[in-house]
Motif scaffolding. Structure first.
Motif, PDB file in Angstrom:
ATOM      1  N   TYR A 171       0.817  -1.211   0.000  1.00 46.92           N
ATOM      2  CA  TYR A 171       0.000   0.000   0.000  1.00 46.92           C
ATOM      3  C   TYR A 171       0.857   1.270   0.000  1.00 46.92           C
ATOM      4  O   TYR A 171       0.328   2.371   0.098  1.00 46.92           O
ATOM      5  CB  TYR A 171      -0.942  -0.005   1.215  1.00 46.92           C
ATOM      6  CG  TYR A 171      -1.885  -1.183   1.198  1.00 46.92           C
ATOM      7  CD1 TYR A 171      -3.060  -1.134   0.460  1.00 46.92           C
ATOM      8  CD2 TYR A 171      -1.598  -2.356   1.895  1.00 46.92           C
ATOM      9  CE1 TYR A 171      -3.927  -2.218   0.418  1.00 46.92           C
ATOM     10  CE2 TYR A 171      -2.458  -3.448   1.859  1.00 46.92           C
ATOM     11  CZ  TYR A 171      -3.622  -3.365   1.120  1.00 46.92           C
ATOM     12  OH  TYR A 171      -4.479  -4.441   1.078  1.00 46.92           O
TER      13      TYR A 171
ATOM     14  N   LEU B 258     -12.809  11.483  -7.056  1.00 46.36           N
ATOM     15  CA  LEU B 258     -13.351  10.133  -7.068  1.00 46.36           C
ATOM     16  C   LEU B 258     -14.415   9.927  -8.139  1.00 46.36           C
ATOM     17  O   LEU B 258     -14.867   8.803  -8.360  1.00 46.36           O
ATOM     18  CB  LEU B 258     -13.915   9.789  -5.679  1.00 46.36           C
ATOM     19  CG  LEU B 258     -12.852   9.613  -4.591  1.00 46.36           C
ATOM     20  CD1 LEU B 258     -13.502   9.519  -3.220  1.00 46.36           C
ATOM     21  CD2 LEU B 258     -11.986   8.382  -4.865  1.00 46.36           C
TER      22      LEU B 258
ATOM     23  N   ARG C 215     -11.299   5.308  -9.193  1.00 52.89           N
ATOM     24  CA  ARG C 215     -11.917   4.411  -8.213  1.00 52.89           C
ATOM     25  C   ARG C 215     -11.348   4.667  -6.822  1.00 52.89           C
ATOM     26  O   ARG C 215     -12.072   4.642  -5.832  1.00 52.89           O
ATOM     27  CB  ARG C 215     -11.692   2.953  -8.616  1.00 52.89           C
ATOM     28  CG  ARG C 215     -12.397   1.990  -7.666  1.00 52.89           C
ATOM     29  CD  ARG C 215     -12.512   0.613  -8.221  1.00 52.89           C
ATOM     30  NE  ARG C 215     -13.244  -0.268  -7.320  1.00 52.89           N
ATOM     31  CZ  ARG C 215     -13.506  -1.538  -7.574  1.00 52.89           C
ATOM     32  NH1 ARG C 215     -13.105  -2.075  -8.704  1.00 52.89           N
ATOM     33  NH2 ARG C 215     -14.167  -2.266  -6.705  1.00 52.89           N
ATOM     34  N   TYR C 216     -10.033   4.883  -6.754  1.00 49.07           N
ATOM     35  CA  TYR C 216      -9.364   5.175  -5.481  1.00 49.07           C
ATOM     36  C   TYR C 216      -8.621   6.493  -5.626  1.00 49.07           C
ATOM     37  O   TYR C 216      -8.563   7.084  -6.712  1.00 49.07           O
ATOM     38  CB  TYR C 216      -8.417   4.040  -5.092  1.00 49.07           C
ATOM     39  CG  TYR C 216      -9.108   2.691  -5.047  1.00 49.07           C
ATOM     40  CD1 TYR C 216     -10.162   2.458  -4.161  1.00 49.07           C
ATOM     41  CD2 TYR C 216      -8.724   1.661  -5.912  1.00 49.07           C
ATOM     42  CE1 TYR C 216     -10.809   1.231  -4.133  1.00 49.07           C
ATOM     43  CE2 TYR C 216      -9.368   0.423  -5.887  1.00 49.07           C
ATOM     44  CZ  TYR C 216     -10.411   0.221  -4.992  1.00 49.07           C
ATOM     45  OH  TYR C 216     -11.052  -0.988  -4.969  1.00 49.07           O
TER      46      TYR C 216
ATOM     47  N   LEU D 200      -5.328   0.662  -4.820  1.00 45.97           N
ATOM     48  CA  LEU D 200      -5.619   1.003  -3.430  1.00 45.97           C
ATOM     49  C   LEU D 200      -4.306   1.220  -2.692  1.00 45.97           C
ATOM     50  O   LEU D 200      -3.404   0.381  -2.737  1.00 45.97           O
ATOM     51  CB  LEU D 200      -6.400  -0.147  -2.794  1.00 45.97           C
ATOM     52  CG  LEU D 200      -7.050   0.054  -1.433  1.00 45.97           C
ATOM     53  CD1 LEU D 200      -8.114   1.150  -1.483  1.00 45.97           C
ATOM     54  CD2 LEU D 200      -7.676  -1.259  -0.965  1.00 45.97           C
TER      55      LEU D 200
ATOM     56  N   ASP E 208      -5.835   5.951   0.807  1.00 46.87           N
ATOM     57  CA  ASP E 208      -7.253   5.619   0.940  1.00 46.87           C
ATOM     58  C   ASP E 208      -7.601   5.254   2.381  1.00 46.87           C
ATOM     59  O   ASP E 208      -8.631   5.694   2.906  1.00 46.87           O
ATOM     60  CB  ASP E 208      -7.608   4.453   0.014  1.00 46.87           C
ATOM     61  CG  ASP E 208      -7.402   4.791  -1.451  1.00 46.87           C
ATOM     62  OD1 ASP E 208      -8.164   5.623  -1.976  1.00 46.87           O
ATOM     63  OD2 ASP E 208      -6.459   4.254  -2.059  1.00 46.87           O
TER      64      ASP E 208
ATOM     65  N   TYR F 237     -17.652   5.376  -2.073  1.00 41.97           N
ATOM     66  CA  TYR F 237     -16.254   5.004  -1.826  1.00 41.97           C
ATOM     67  C   TYR F 237     -16.071   4.512  -0.388  1.00 41.97           C
ATOM     68  O   TYR F 237     -15.403   3.499  -0.142  1.00 41.97           O
ATOM     69  CB  TYR F 237     -15.400   6.228  -2.116  1.00 41.97           C
ATOM     70  CG  TYR F 237     -13.992   6.252  -1.635  1.00 41.97           C
ATOM     71  CD1 TYR F 237     -12.962   5.668  -2.362  1.00 41.97           C
ATOM     72  CD2 TYR F 237     -13.656   6.948  -0.461  1.00 41.97           C
ATOM     73  CE1 TYR F 237     -11.640   5.756  -1.940  1.00 41.97           C
ATOM     74  CE2 TYR F 237     -12.349   7.045  -0.031  1.00 41.97           C
ATOM     75  CZ  TYR F 237     -11.341   6.439  -0.773  1.00 41.97           C
ATOM     76  OH  TYR F 237     -10.035   6.541  -0.345  1.00 41.97           O
TER      77      TYR F 237
ATOM     78  N   LEU G  34     -14.846   0.653   0.785  1.00 40.27           N
ATOM     79  CA  LEU G  34     -13.728   0.324   1.680  1.00 40.27           C
ATOM     80  C   LEU G  34     -14.221  -0.428   2.919  1.00 40.27           C
ATOM     81  O   LEU G  34     -13.583  -1.388   3.373  1.00 40.27           O
ATOM     82  CB  LEU G  34     -12.991   1.599   2.090  1.00 40.27           C
ATOM     83  CG  LEU G  34     -12.305   2.371   0.962  1.00 40.27           C
ATOM     84  CD1 LEU G  34     -11.489   3.525   1.527  1.00 40.27           C
ATOM     85  CD2 LEU G  34     -11.431   1.482   0.099  1.00 40.27           C
TER      86      LEU G  34
END
Length: 323
Positions: free
Chosen positions: A169, A223, A227-228, A234, A238, A272, A276
């Motif tokens: 990440y 957004l 998507r992220y 990701l 995020d 979003y 998550l």
């Protein structure tokens, strides 16, 4: 929320008079790093090698900073390697306590009454705020780190040889771009809700709350096409954002006067957040009971009668429609 002065507990709130009514967050002081081989990290000293069962994580289920570390502990397969304890949601004249309440089941290592007992165990002359998360080394009986942004980076990679996890990440090729996004979100939103809620002058509140909603508007637009935060991948950015968003409508909108709009008024941000939340293991790190109780009961200067609101019912499991 008090602090330690030369190892002695003092029940003293943040001094906003000297800052013109502004809330100024103290910097974390324990800044060691766990590394795969025990060598020194970006700060602090060497000697903290990644080993299964060696470290203990103390958190508050209410605290967004601690929540980051719980999420990374789950995402990176560390639940069997780093055990965890939660403090009681009420933070009163002794700060965070180890009284039992739901997931809060005391301090299994030392039977401490208060989290400040851990700080003075690590450093008997410590001066400063007593915060969570606390990443504790059972072998050396000391605090490795109380800086959440660094703990999640340790969890991201230091234990990969033990867990076999390859999820990253904090990818090297994206770090500059991630840091730029992190910086804005931290200043105006992660910390911005506190700067709004703990302001003691109109000017200080205004200076915090308007940039906060500018950032929410910016994120909503970002957004719409991504998507992220960083595109299709990701990243830690995020998750650093998520722990603030999940608390926004239940706490920050009302309690911290961040009430120009609600999170659910932002279609992209709301979807979003649900995406998550619905990722494997993440919902189990969210304790809305502790979150709502802590903020409304602990902050007497904001809510002197300690009335805990009923709050809207939000469906985080509603299909998010992203991807």
């Amino acid at each position: 929320m008090g602090l330690l002065v030369d190892g002695k507990w003092v029940d003293q709130w943040y001094d906003t008079k000297s800052s013109g009514g502004k809330f100024v967050r103290s910097a974390a002081q324990f800044r060691n790093w766990i590394t795969a081989d025990g060598s020194a990290g970006e700060s602090g000293k060497a000697g903290f090698k990644a080993e299964s069962g060696r470290y203990h994580l103390y958190v508050s289920m209410a605290c967004p900073w601690a929540h980051r570390t719980l999420i990374f502990r789950t995402l990176k397969g560390l639940t069997e390697h780093i055990d965890v304890s939660a403090v009681h949601p009420d933070m009163l004249d002794q700060g965070w306590t180890f009284e039992k309440d739901g997931v809060a089941q005391g301090d299994p290592l030392y039977g401490s009454k208060f989290s400040h007992n851990l700080y003075t165990r690590a450093d008997p002359t410590y001066s400063g705020r007593v915060t969570v998360p606390i990443l504790w080394d059972k072998e050396q009986e000391t605090i490795v780190s109380n800086e959440s942004s660094e703990i999640i980076r340790m969890f991201n990679s230091a234990f990969d040889g033990i867990t076999g996890s390859t999820d990253d990440y904090w990818p090297a090729e994206m770090r500059d771009a991630i840091e730029e996004v992190n910086a804005r979100i931290y200043d105006t939103l992660n910390n911005g809700v506190y700067k709004s809620g703990f302001a003691t002058t109109q000017a200080a509140y205004d200076a915090a709350v308007h940039p906060l909603f500018d950032t929410l508007d910016w994120l909503e637009t970002r957004l719409a096409n991504n998507r992220y935060l960083m595109g299709d991948r990701l990243t830690e950015a995020d998750w650093r954002l998520f722990t603030t968003l999940i608390r926004f409508d239940p706490v920050y909108h009302l309690h911290f006067k961040c009430n120009r709009k609600r999170l659910i008024d932002y279609p992209n941000l709301w979807a979003y957040t649900r995406e998550l939340y619905q990722m494997p293991g993440v919902a189990e790190t969210v304790d809305m009971g502790h979150i709502v109780r802590h903020y409304h009961y602990s902050h007497e200067s904001i809510n002197p009668h300690r009335i805990v609101p009923i709050n809207p019912v939000l469906d985080y499991l509603e299909p998010h429609g992203r991807g």
